[in-house]
Design a protein around this motif. Sequence first.
Motif, PDB file in Angstrom:
ATOM      1  N   ALA A  42      16.942  27.482  43.024  1.00 37.48           N
ATOM      2  CA  ALA A  42      16.087  26.585  42.246  1.00 37.48           C
ATOM      3  C   ALA A  42      15.828  25.303  43.032  1.00 37.48           C
ATOM      4  N   CYS A  43      14.669  24.722  42.793  1.00 35.04           N
ATOM      5  CA  CYS A  43      14.331  23.450  43.427  1.00 35.04           C
ATOM      6  C   CYS A  43      15.062  22.342  42.676  1.00 35.04           C
ATOM      7  N   VAL A  44      16.046  21.729  43.316  1.00 32.32           N
ATOM      8  CA  VAL A  44      16.892  20.750  42.633  1.00 32.32           C
ATOM      9  C   VAL A  44      16.619  19.312  43.065  1.00 32.32           C
ATOM     10  N   GLY A  45      15.844  19.127  44.121  1.00 30.62           N
ATOM     11  CA  GLY A  45      15.600  17.770  44.588  1.00 30.62           C
ATOM     12  C   GLY A  45      14.660  17.746  45.761  1.00 30.62           C
ATOM     13  N   GLN A  46      14.634  16.603  46.449  1.00 28.57           N
ATOM     14  CA  GLN A  46      13.787  16.433  47.624  1.00 28.57           C
ATOM     15  C   GLN A  46      14.468  15.434  48.553  1.00 28.57           C
ATOM     16  N   SER A 118      26.027  16.578  37.918  1.00 30.24           N
ATOM     17  CA  SER A 118      25.508  17.941  37.931  1.00 30.24           C
ATOM     18  C   SER A 118      24.290  18.077  38.831  1.00 30.24           C
ATOM     19  N   VAL A 119      24.167  19.248  39.437  1.00 35.40           N
ATOM     20  CA  VAL A 119      22.990  19.611  40.215  1.00 35.40           C
ATOM     21  C   VAL A 119      22.326  20.789  39.514  1.00 35.40           C
ATOM     22  N   GLY A 120      21.068  20.646  39.156  1.00 40.63           N
ATOM     23  CA  GLY A 120      20.350  21.709  38.471  1.00 40.63           C
ATOM     24  C   GLY A 120      18.859  21.531  38.619  1.00 40.63           C
ATOM     25  N   GLY A 122      16.405  20.331  37.083  1.00 38.62           N
ATOM     26  CA  GLY A 122      15.863  19.430  36.082  1.00 38.62           C
ATOM     27  C   GLY A 122      16.866  19.129  35.001  1.00 38.62           C
ATOM     28  N   TRP A 123      16.568  18.108  34.214  1.00 38.31           N
ATOM     29  CA  TRP A 123      17.460  17.697  33.136  1.00 38.31           C
ATOM     30  C   TRP A 123      17.638  18.837  32.124  1.00 38.31           C
ATOM     31  N   GLY A 124      18.882  19.084  31.754  1.00 38.43           N
ATOM     32  CA  GLY A 124      19.172  20.094  30.747  1.00 38.43           C
ATOM     33  C   GLY A 124      19.245  21.511  31.273  1.00 38.43           C
ATOM     34  N   ALA A 125      18.916  21.729  32.546  1.00 41.05           N
ATOM     35  CA  ALA A 125      18.984  23.071  33.133  1.00 41.05           C
ATOM     36  C   ALA A 125      20.446  23.429  33.433  1.00 41.05           C
ATOM     37  N   PRO A 126      20.757  24.709  33.555  1.00 40.92           N
ATOM     38  CA  PRO A 126      22.138  25.100  33.865  1.00 40.92           C
ATOM     39  C   PRO A 126      22.642  24.437  35.137  1.00 40.92           C
ATOM     40  N   ALA A 135      25.960  10.469  46.597  1.00 46.74           N
ATOM     41  CA  ALA A 135      25.112  11.326  47.424  1.00 46.74           C
ATOM     42  C   ALA A 135      23.908  11.843  46.660  1.00 46.74           C
ATOM     43  N   ALA A 136      24.018  11.930  45.343  1.00 51.48           N
ATOM     44  CA  ALA A 136      22.963  12.544  44.537  1.00 51.48           C
ATOM     45  C   ALA A 136      21.577  11.925  44.749  1.00 51.48           C
ATOM     46  N   PRO A 137      21.427  10.595  44.775  1.00 54.10           N
ATOM     47  CA  PRO A 137      20.084  10.039  44.964  1.00 54.10           C
ATOM     48  C   PRO A 137      19.469  10.402  46.316  1.00 54.10           C
ATOM     49  N   ALA A 138      20.282  10.459  47.362  1.00 53.46           N
ATOM     50  CA  ALA A 138      19.760  10.812  48.680  1.00 53.46           C
ATOM     51  C   ALA A 138      19.250  12.245  48.712  1.00 53.46           C
ATOM     52  N   LEU A 139      19.807  13.102  47.851  1.00 57.68           N
ATOM     53  CA  LEU A 139      19.394  14.503  47.772  1.00 57.68           C
ATOM     54  C   LEU A 139      18.270  14.711  46.758  1.00 57.68           C
ATOM     55  N   GLY A 140      17.893  13.642  46.065  1.00 57.98           N
ATOM     56  CA  GLY A 140      16.801  13.745  45.089  1.00 57.98           C
ATOM     57  C   GLY A 140      17.190  14.466  43.821  1.00 57.98           C
ATOM     58  N   VAL A 141      18.497  14.597  43.583  1.00 59.80           N
ATOM     59  CA  VAL A 141      18.974  15.271  42.373  1.00 59.80           C
ATOM     60  C   VAL A 141      18.570  14.453  41.149  1.00 59.80           C
TER      61      VAL A 141
END
Length: 322
Positions: A42-46, A118-120, A122-126, A135-141
Amino acid sequence: GLLAVGLASGMAAAPGRLADRVRALDASRLAPLYRGLSVGGACVGQVSDAVAAALLGCADASGAPLFEEFEGAGDRRALRLREHAEASAEARTAAMDAAAEALVGAGIIPKRHGELVSVGAGWGAPELAKVDRNAAPALGVVSAGVHVHCYVAGGPEPGAGPAGVWLAQRAADKSHFPSCWDPTAAGGLPSGLTVRENAAKEAAEEAGVSQELFAGAVATGALSMMTARPDGSFLKHSVYLNFDLRVPGDWAPTAADGEVQQFALWTMEELEAEVRGGDRLRPAMVAVMADFLVRHGAITADGDPAYVALLCALHRDRLELC
């Protein structure tokens, strides 16, 4: 009476500008500078090119690379975990842990936070994996945060609207937006807590809100938009989950964890003037507090010809670049 917060004269803007101001917060225009990131199919970020380079240098204990390129959306090559790193949620989380270490090593983030998010897709996705909060913001999560708005009602009746709302001034030593003003309490949503549990935790830690008082908090919806740092880095989809809490007139928040310099009770008129033309709120909070003013009838369709445009600007879709 309410504590007055002095505003510089002439800050109020003409109706219509607020919608433009909120639209300008959306960073979707930066998409051409980013590449999609796929985890768990799944596309989780950019990610930016600098982050992509750090990820492509990640390897597991045996020296096998953890990430690879593939054909993404448009003409930009996206990144994904290699097959051996996709074996399970635990394997994906281990790969994301290596990614966090690589980002620290490359100087892209200063250190780990220690809290996992969480990494998913979009919001609310598994949940597909977990990653260190820094690290999450750098990964676009997708970044989800809770905001608690403690307000004093304008009358004794149960349905009385706010006469004022408590805002918190961020500590002067905060790494981002020091001394800017925020809602009464706010914080990121870690893995393992419900939205309401986290809102109660943040309200207690940042503003001294007791469990008994927080029991009256009402979930009021969510805002969303693509956001980035002022320099254009760390493009991510931000989701703002809001709670309103009516508090007694003789109650005041207390700074409990060092995150806040001071609290002040702003009138609705002062808040609207600041939202429309001031520069003291943390930038994203212009949108959050505009939404507060809308849902309490301080900004209306009769009073602002760009009312519908403002509501649309407060709810923007997530980009997918994979």
